[in-house]
Write a protein that holds these residues in place. Structure first.
Motif, PDB file in Angstrom:
ATOM      1  N   GLN A 138       0.827  -1.203   0.000  1.00 25.43           N
ATOM      2  CA  GLN A 138       0.000   0.000   0.000  1.00 25.43           C
ATOM      3  C   GLN A 138       0.865   1.258   0.000  1.00 25.43           C
ATOM      4  O   GLN A 138       0.655   2.161  -0.810  1.00 25.43           O
ATOM      5  CB  GLN A 138      -0.936   0.002   1.206  1.00 25.43           C
ATOM      6  N   ASP A 139       1.845   1.331   0.895  1.00 23.61           N
ATOM      7  CA  ASP A 139       2.727   2.497   0.946  1.00 23.61           C
ATOM      8  C   ASP A 139       3.500   2.654  -0.353  1.00 23.61           C
ATOM      9  O   ASP A 139       3.695   3.770  -0.851  1.00 23.61           O
ATOM     10  CB  ASP A 139       3.719   2.378   2.110  1.00 23.61           C
ATOM     11  N   THR A 140       3.934   1.534  -0.917  1.00 26.30           N
ATOM     12  CA  THR A 140       4.715   1.578  -2.152  1.00 26.30           C
ATOM     13  C   THR A 140       3.877   2.101  -3.308  1.00 26.30           C
ATOM     14  O   THR A 140       4.333   2.965  -4.069  1.00 26.30           O
ATOM     15  CB  THR A 140       5.281   0.181  -2.480  1.00 26.30           C
ATOM     16  N   ILE A 141       2.657   1.624  -3.436  1.00 27.89           N
ATOM     17  CA  ILE A 141       1.792   2.089  -4.525  1.00 27.89           C
ATOM     18  C   ILE A 141       1.469   3.565  -4.354  1.00 27.89           C
ATOM     19  O   ILE A 141       1.478   4.335  -5.332  1.00 27.89           O
ATOM     20  CB  ILE A 141       0.517   1.221  -4.623  1.00 27.89           C
ATOM     21  N   ILE A 142       1.210   3.997  -3.128  1.00 23.13           N
ATOM     22  CA  ILE A 142       0.953   5.424  -2.874  1.00 23.13           C
ATOM     23  C   ILE A 142       2.171   6.250  -3.288  1.00 23.13           C
ATOM     24  O   ILE A 142       2.029   7.288  -3.944  1.00 23.13           O
ATOM     25  CB  ILE A 142       0.593   5.660  -1.384  1.00 23.13           C
ATOM     26  N   LEU A 143       3.372   5.787  -2.926  1.00 27.02           N
ATOM     27  CA  LEU A 143       4.586   6.518  -3.306  1.00 27.02           C
ATOM     28  C   LEU A 143       4.786   6.540  -4.811  1.00 27.02           C
ATOM     29  O   LEU A 143       5.175   7.579  -5.367  1.00 27.02           O
ATOM     30  CB  LEU A 143       5.811   5.907  -2.625  1.00 27.02           C
ATOM     31  N   VAL A 144       4.546   5.422  -5.483  1.00 26.37           N
ATOM     32  CA  VAL A 144       4.689   5.378  -6.946  1.00 26.37           C
ATOM     33  C   VAL A 144       3.751   6.389  -7.589  1.00 26.37           C
ATOM     34  O   VAL A 144       4.152   7.163  -8.464  1.00 26.37           O
ATOM     35  CB  VAL A 144       4.432   3.959  -7.507  1.00 26.37           C
ATOM     36  N   VAL A 145       2.497   6.401  -7.157  1.00 27.08           N
ATOM     37  CA  VAL A 145       1.517   7.337  -7.712  1.00 27.08           C
ATOM     38  C   VAL A 145       1.956   8.778  -7.440  1.00 27.08           C
ATOM     39  O   VAL A 145       1.921   9.628  -8.333  1.00 27.08           O
ATOM     40  CB  VAL A 145       0.098   7.060  -7.156  1.00 27.08           C
ATOM     41  N   LEU A 146       2.396   9.044  -6.227  1.00 24.42           N
ATOM     42  CA  LEU A 146       2.838  10.387  -5.865  1.00 24.42           C
ATOM     43  C   LEU A 146       4.032  10.828  -6.711  1.00 24.42           C
ATOM     44  O   LEU A 146       4.048  11.945  -7.250  1.00 24.42           O
ATOM     45  CB  LEU A 146       3.180  10.433  -4.376  1.00 24.42           C
ATOM     46  N   VAL A 147       5.015   9.945  -6.852  1.00 22.92           N
ATOM     47  CA  VAL A 147       6.196  10.258  -7.672  1.00 22.92           C
ATOM     48  C   VAL A 147       5.786  10.493  -9.126  1.00 22.92           C
ATOM     49  O   VAL A 147       6.233  11.448  -9.768  1.00 22.92           O
ATOM     50  CB  VAL A 147       7.264   9.144  -7.569  1.00 22.92           C
ATOM     51  N   MET A 148       4.912   9.625  -9.643  1.00 17.65           N
ATOM     52  CA  MET A 148       4.465   9.775 -11.038  1.00 17.65           C
ATOM     53  C   MET A 148       3.704  11.084 -11.246  1.00 17.65           C
ATOM     54  O   MET A 148       3.926  11.778 -12.237  1.00 17.65           O
ATOM     55  CB  MET A 148       3.604   8.588 -11.459  1.00 17.65           C
TER      56      MET A 148
END
Length: 196
Positions: A138-148
């Motif tokens: 969950q944290d990883t997907i949130i970070l990926v979306v935020l970075v993107m």
């Protein structure tokens, strides 16, 4: 992970050395035109960000930390391991390339920051990144979306990239202890700090 806290802490570090980060991003962008320099310059930008997260004085020359022979080789190995499957996916068709790109963005999000912070090689950084992504999806997907999203906004206007590139690198390095559950008082350590 508290995204608001992460963004606030990232901004506080970023704005202290805004000009240095911008110059580092410019060097990374223009230096990457010559393909051979792209991986070590990305390493150098991560090195600069790691120093910033520890409150150390950063310098423009930090962006060249990836040109030491071992860092140069490891940064290129990391780049090749990630990019070759993506390239093959795009050769097959656009859709497989996009799927592979998104999957790799998720599972290898932490690889470069881990390489710099822990001083590990490309393969170990990739393995650790994969484990972190599996343990904290969950944290990883949130970070990926935020970075993107941040990098898409930055790419929409060229000048924005020189801001979002170092900002997102700082954010990823600051996120490492949050994702792993390390205690907040633990400082991000950069294994290359003693070498520069």
């Amino acid at each position: 992970m508290e995204i608001e806290t992460l963004l606030k802490n990232t901004w506080n570090i970023f704005q202290k050395d805004l000009v240095t980060y911008i110059i580092g991003a410019l060097i990374t962008i223009f230096g990457s035109i010559i393909l051979i320099t792209s991986a070590p310059l990305a390493y150098g930008l991560a090195h600069m960000a790691a120093k910033g997260t520890r409150g150390e004085k950063i310098e423009v020359t930090d962006v060249f930390a990836g040109f030491k022979l071992d860092k140069f080789i490891q940064s290129w190995l990391l780049f090749l391991i990630i990019m070759i499957p993506i390239f093959i996916g795009f050769l097959l068709l656009v859709i497989p390339g996009i799927i592979i790109s998104i999957a790799f963005a998720i599972i290898f999000l932490y690889a470069l920051p881990l390489m710099v912070v822990n001083g590990t090689g490309a393969v170990d950084s990739l393995k650790e990144s994969l484990e972190m992504a599996k343990t904290n999806p969950q944290d990883t997907i949130i970070l990926v979306v935020l970075v993107m999203v941040l990098n898409a906004i930055g790419s929409a206007i060229w000048i924005g990239t020189i801001l979002t590139m170092p900002f997102t690198m700082l954010m990823l390095i600051l996120a490492l202890p949050m994702v792993t559950g390390a205690k907040p008082e633990m400082n991000v350590q950069d294994a290359t700090a003693s070498e520069v």
